[in-house]
Design a protein around this motif. Structure first.
Motif, PDB file in Angstrom:
ATOM      1  N   LEU A 144     -32.202 -60.454 -62.553  1.00 13.22           N
ATOM      2  CA  LEU A 144     -32.910 -59.186 -62.389  1.00 13.22           C
ATOM      3  C   LEU A 144     -32.678 -58.584 -61.004  1.00 13.22           C
ATOM      4  N   LYS A 145     -32.637 -59.433 -59.995  1.00 16.74           N
ATOM      5  CA  LYS A 145     -32.376 -58.943 -58.635  1.00 16.74           C
ATOM      6  C   LYS A 145     -31.009 -58.280 -58.571  1.00 16.74           C
ATOM      7  N   PHE A 146     -29.992 -58.954 -59.106  1.00 13.26           N
ATOM      8  CA  PHE A 146     -28.639 -58.402 -59.107  1.00 13.26           C
ATOM      9  C   PHE A 146     -28.572 -57.116 -59.921  1.00 13.26           C
ATOM     10  N   ALA A 147     -29.300 -57.111 -61.041  1.00 15.32           N
ATOM     11  CA  ALA A 147     -29.254 -55.952 -61.933  1.00 15.32           C
ATOM     12  C   ALA A 147     -29.685 -54.685 -61.221  1.00 15.32           C
ATOM     13  N   PHE A 148     -30.773 -54.783 -60.442  1.00 16.50           N
ATOM     14  CA  PHE A 148     -31.321 -53.574 -59.829  1.00 16.50           C
ATOM     15  C   PHE A 148     -30.808 -53.356 -58.403  1.00 16.50           C
ATOM     16  N   SER A 181     -21.954 -54.767 -55.417  1.00 17.86           N
ATOM     17  CA  SER A 181     -22.562 -53.449 -55.250  1.00 17.86           C
ATOM     18  C   SER A 181     -21.525 -52.418 -54.835  1.00 17.86           C
ATOM     19  N   GLU A 182     -21.595 -51.230 -55.449  1.00 17.97           N
ATOM     20  CA  GLU A 182     -20.720 -50.143 -55.041  1.00 17.97           C
ATOM     21  C   GLU A 182     -21.146 -49.636 -53.675  1.00 17.97           C
ATOM     22  N   LYS A 183     -20.328 -48.809 -53.101  1.00 14.72           N
ATOM     23  CA  LYS A 183     -20.636 -48.257 -51.786  1.00 14.72           C
ATOM     24  C   LYS A 183     -21.995 -47.569 -51.787  1.00 14.72           C
ATOM     25  N   ALA A 184     -22.863 -47.976 -50.873  1.00 17.37           N
ATOM     26  CA  ALA A 184     -24.206 -47.424 -50.839  1.00 17.37           C
ATOM     27  C   ALA A 184     -24.207 -46.006 -50.300  1.00 17.37           C
ATOM     28  N   GLU A 196     -36.147 -45.001 -47.893  1.00 17.94           N
ATOM     29  CA  GLU A 196     -37.356 -45.739 -47.527  1.00 17.94           C
ATOM     30  C   GLU A 196     -37.501 -47.009 -48.340  1.00 17.94           C
ATOM     31  N   ASN A 197     -36.835 -47.092 -49.505  1.00 19.32           N
ATOM     32  CA  ASN A 197     -36.935 -48.281 -50.341  1.00 19.32           C
ATOM     33  C   ASN A 197     -35.646 -49.113 -50.307  1.00 19.32           C
ATOM     34  N   GLY A 198     -34.748 -48.847 -49.387  1.00 19.19           N
ATOM     35  CA  GLY A 198     -33.558 -49.673 -49.257  1.00 19.19           C
ATOM     36  C   GLY A 198     -32.299 -48.993 -49.773  1.00 19.19           C
ATOM     37  N   GLU A 199     -31.161 -49.728 -49.726  1.00 17.49           N
ATOM     38  CA  GLU A 199     -29.881 -49.196 -50.142  1.00 17.49           C
ATOM     39  C   GLU A 199     -29.765 -49.120 -51.655  1.00 17.49           C
ATOM     40  N   LEU A 200     -28.958 -48.157 -52.117  1.00 15.78           N
ATOM     41  CA  LEU A 200     -28.677 -48.018 -53.545  1.00 15.78           C
ATOM     42  C   LEU A 200     -27.183 -47.820 -53.744  1.00 15.78           C
ATOM     43  N   SER A 248     -47.300 -43.730 -58.624  1.00 17.22           N
ATOM     44  CA  SER A 248     -46.518 -43.370 -57.434  1.00 17.22           C
ATOM     45  C   SER A 248     -45.433 -44.386 -57.106  1.00 17.22           C
ATOM     46  N   ALA A 249     -45.347 -45.471 -57.886  1.00 19.51           N
ATOM     47  CA  ALA A 249     -44.353 -46.513 -57.615  1.00 19.51           C
ATOM     48  C   ALA A 249     -42.942 -45.928 -57.709  1.00 19.51           C
ATOM     49  N   LYS A 250     -42.036 -46.397 -56.828  1.00 23.41           N
ATOM     50  CA  LYS A 250     -40.648 -45.945 -56.834  1.00 23.41           C
ATOM     51  C   LYS A 250     -39.825 -46.852 -57.748  1.00 23.41           C
ATOM     52  N   ILE A 251     -38.849 -46.246 -58.422  1.00 24.28           N
ATOM     53  CA  ILE A 251     -37.940 -47.008 -59.271  1.00 24.28           C
ATOM     54  C   ILE A 251     -36.521 -46.586 -58.951  1.00 24.28           C
ATOM     55  N   SER A 252     -35.617 -47.570 -58.812  1.00 20.47           N
ATOM     56  CA  SER A 252     -34.205 -47.278 -58.557  1.00 20.47           C
ATOM     57  C   SER A 252     -33.542 -46.957 -59.888  1.00 20.47           C
TER      58      SER A 252
END
Length: 634
Positions: free
Chosen positions: A204-208, A217-220, A225-229, A379-383
């Motif tokens: 699950l960690k790898f998935a998201f 991970s592709e180039k971020a 505020e919630n980290g790299e994507l 208000s929770a954030k979702i990637s």
């Protein structure tokens, strides 16, 4: 009352010839317990140990010394409780029937016990295991309406197969040896189950993080505020991609029904929500009036997300698999994803992932009962990637989870079989089959041999010897052969002395009893589960602890480790030659050492005669002759 018999043949023909069926009342005194008035404070908090069945809930030890409360002398005097001697066997006779322990000191019980003060005919641990195996028999002979209880009379009449006292001890030793191996296997299975749980979280960690579908991970795009994507992902608030986020009824229905007569509606609360599934144990139903008061506001439909927001299961999440109307309590949050932006299963797995769980739950309020407020969920954030990638990620997760589910199912089946095997061991024990195995001399178990290895390491510890594999092996060889332990190791002429590959296998087994420190030639072993390893009796362990110090003292005068190791190898090698060739003639022994080939790359010598001088071998032979070991070895 006629005593009922379990499905076992009480005919003596089905027991070994020197066994007989007797009654519990024949092998000791049956004693009940009692409780003084709880209204009188002076009857309690004294020095007399007092046990109730509640004290044994979840208790797994064989012996017990005290319970949650003690009696005073006055309390004992003013009740039907009786002070019993150390070694008495305590058996819960009601609520529930079948808890068994042995008193490790003087003790008393309440009226929920029928106790046995054993006489000289029996080993109390033998009776302990028999009663552990006879719970069903005791229940069959109990009576009562509110709760069943076995009377003192019926308890005293319970049959027990009785072998001679020495055999009772042998049987207990064998049972505990087998139980230890079984416990170790169960422990390893439980560890494997925990590893699967860790694996799921890693998936699950790898998935998201976007790594599950791309390998990495592709180039971020950059840090938010919630980290790299990864490229193409974005952070959004949950309420921006959902049509509804709502909890259930804020008040409980005045009437709940255990069954549906066709006019009622299913009523689900937090206790019905588990990760990835709904459970319908102890389900309840509500009438149409209550249902209609809540359903327009909170209307779960097939495929919606149900999240536990209050209670012990807070954070559990599943997809709704019911295609019918039902009512929810406020402990459950209903989430309706906008399916053109957010797939329900993508959201479900996101909430279960480390990052999603932290984002949804945050700092949960409440102490005894955990709670997520609705505002936090909204208000929770979702990637979020696009729908196509969401679908691919869900497929990848479920593919990996499918394999993990099968592994977990196999582990669960093995755990169930392990418990069945425990009962099978006890059944064989009291049918006389285990004693037959002992008498047939089927040899030591691996666990017993590990106990001996552990004892050798412990003695070496006391002399500050380094405990490398080869040194351990040579001491095991010497103590085995010189003191006739009959460990059944197949010792061979190895590069560094007599050695059995089985020793290496036992040292490195997954049992966890031994820990290898280091990876090179200087590595050594330590004991890690000493108390558990030696918790089951093994006479050979006592022999090792008694005899091995005599050997280790021989080499203690050599303070330089290299010289000491050389002398240990010399003595063990000469003993091995005497054992193999049946001679103590110097010329013949030295010739045999020439034939003992070793690798020059590994040892620096082509054979043992190159390593040990003729005068060294002569001194070793003189020492062996002085100790009168030749006849033992040859």
């Amino acid at each position: 009352m006629h005593l009922k018999k379990e499905k076992r043949n009480m005919d003596s023909d089905h027991l070994p010839l020197n066994w007989s069926w007797v009654k519990l009342g024949d092998i000791g005194k049956i004693v009940s317990g009692g409780t003084p008035s709880t209204k009188i404070h002076d009857y309690f908090n004294g020095d007399i140990a007092w046990i109730t069945p509640a004290d044994l809930t979840g208790y797994s030890n064989k012996y017990i010394s005290s319970g949650r409360r003690n009696l005073s002398e006055l309390g004992l005097k003013n009740s039907s409780a009786r002070l019993m001697p150390k070694g008495s066997i305590l058996f819960s006779s009601r609520a529930p029937i079948g808890y068994v322990v042995i008193a490790s000191n003087e003790i008393s019980t309440n009226q929920g016990f029928k106790n046995l003060i054993p006489n000289e005919k029996v080993f109390n641990e033998f009776v302990f295991y028999y009663l552990k195996a006879s719970r069903q028999l005791a229940e069959q002979n109990a009576s009562g309406t509110t709760f069943k209880e076995i009377s003192s009379k019926n308890f005293s009449k319970l049959p027990i197969p009785l072998p001679p006292l020495k055999e009772q001890h042998n049987i207990v030793e064998k049972v505990e040896e087998l139980f230890s191996e079984l416990d170790n296997g169960i422990e390893n299975l439980k560890k494997a189950k925990e590893q699967i749980k860790t694996y799921r979280q890693a998936v699950l960690k790898f998935a998201f993080e976007g790594k599950l579908t791309n390998g990495k991970s592709e180039k971020a795009k950059g840090k938010g505020e919630n980290g790299e994507l990864p490229e193409g992902w974005k952070w959004v608030q949950l309420n921006e991609v959902c049509d509804k986020i709502q909890d259930g009824s804020h008040y409980s229905p005045q009437k709940k029904y255990p069954v549906n007569d066709g006019s009622k509606f299913l009523y689900l609360t937090s206790k019905n929500i588990r990760n990835n599934y709904l459970t319908f144990e102890k389900t309840e139903y509500v009438d149409k009036e209550f249902h209609n008061s809540i359903y327009p506001r909170c209307n779960p439909e097939y495929g919606d997300i149900l999240l536990t927001k209050d209670g012990a299961n807070t954070g559990n999440v599943t997809t709704n698999t019911l295609d019918e109307e039902f009512s929810l309590l406020s402990s459950v949050c209903l989430i309706k994803p906008s399916k053109d932006m957010l797939l329900p299963n993508f959201l479900k797995y996101y909430i279960q992932s480390p990052i999603g769980f932290k984002e949804i739950t945050g700092s949960m309020t409440g102490t005894a009962i955990k709670r997520i407020i609705l505002k936090r969920i909204k208000s929770a954030k979702i990637s979020l990637p696009d729908i196509k990638l969401q679908n691919l990620i869900v497929q990848e997760i479920e593919s990996r989870f499918s394999v993990a589910d099968k592994m977990e199912q196999s582990i669960d089946e093995s755990l169930q079989k392990a418990e069945s095997l425990r009962q099978s061991i006890l059944k064989q024990a009291f049918e006389g089959k285990l004693i037959q195995q002992i008498q047939e001399g089927k040899g030591l178990s691996n666990f017993q041999r590990m106990q001996v290895i552990g004892a050798v390491i412990k003695v070496m510890d006391s002399f500050s010897y380094k405990k490398g594999e080869m040194i351990i092996a040579k001491f095991i060889y010497l103590v085995d052969k010189l003191y006739k332990l009959n460990l059944n190791f197949n010792y061979k002429q190895w590069h560094f002395g007599p050695y059995s590959p089985e020793i290496k296998k036992l040292l490195n087994t997954r049992s966890g009893y031994f820990n290898r420190m280091g990876t090179d030639a200087k590595s050594f072993y330590t004991l890690t589960k000493e108390e558990k390893l030696f918790s089951y009796p093994n006479p050979l362990v006592n022999q090792v602890k008694e005899k091995l110090p005599n050997l280790t003292k021989i080499f203690s005068k050599y303070k330089v480790p290299k010289e000491r190791d050389h002398k240990i190898e010399l003595l063990a090698s000469v003993c091995k030659v005497i054992e193999d060739e049946g001679t103590n003639d110097l010329t013949e022994v030295y010739q045999a050492l020439k034939q003992w080939k070793t690798s020059k790359t590994i040892t620096g010598f082509n054979n043992k005669a190159e390593k040990f001088s003729l005068s060294e071998v002569e001194r070793a032979l003189n020492f062996i002759d002085k100790q009168e070991w030749f006849d033992i070895l040859a």
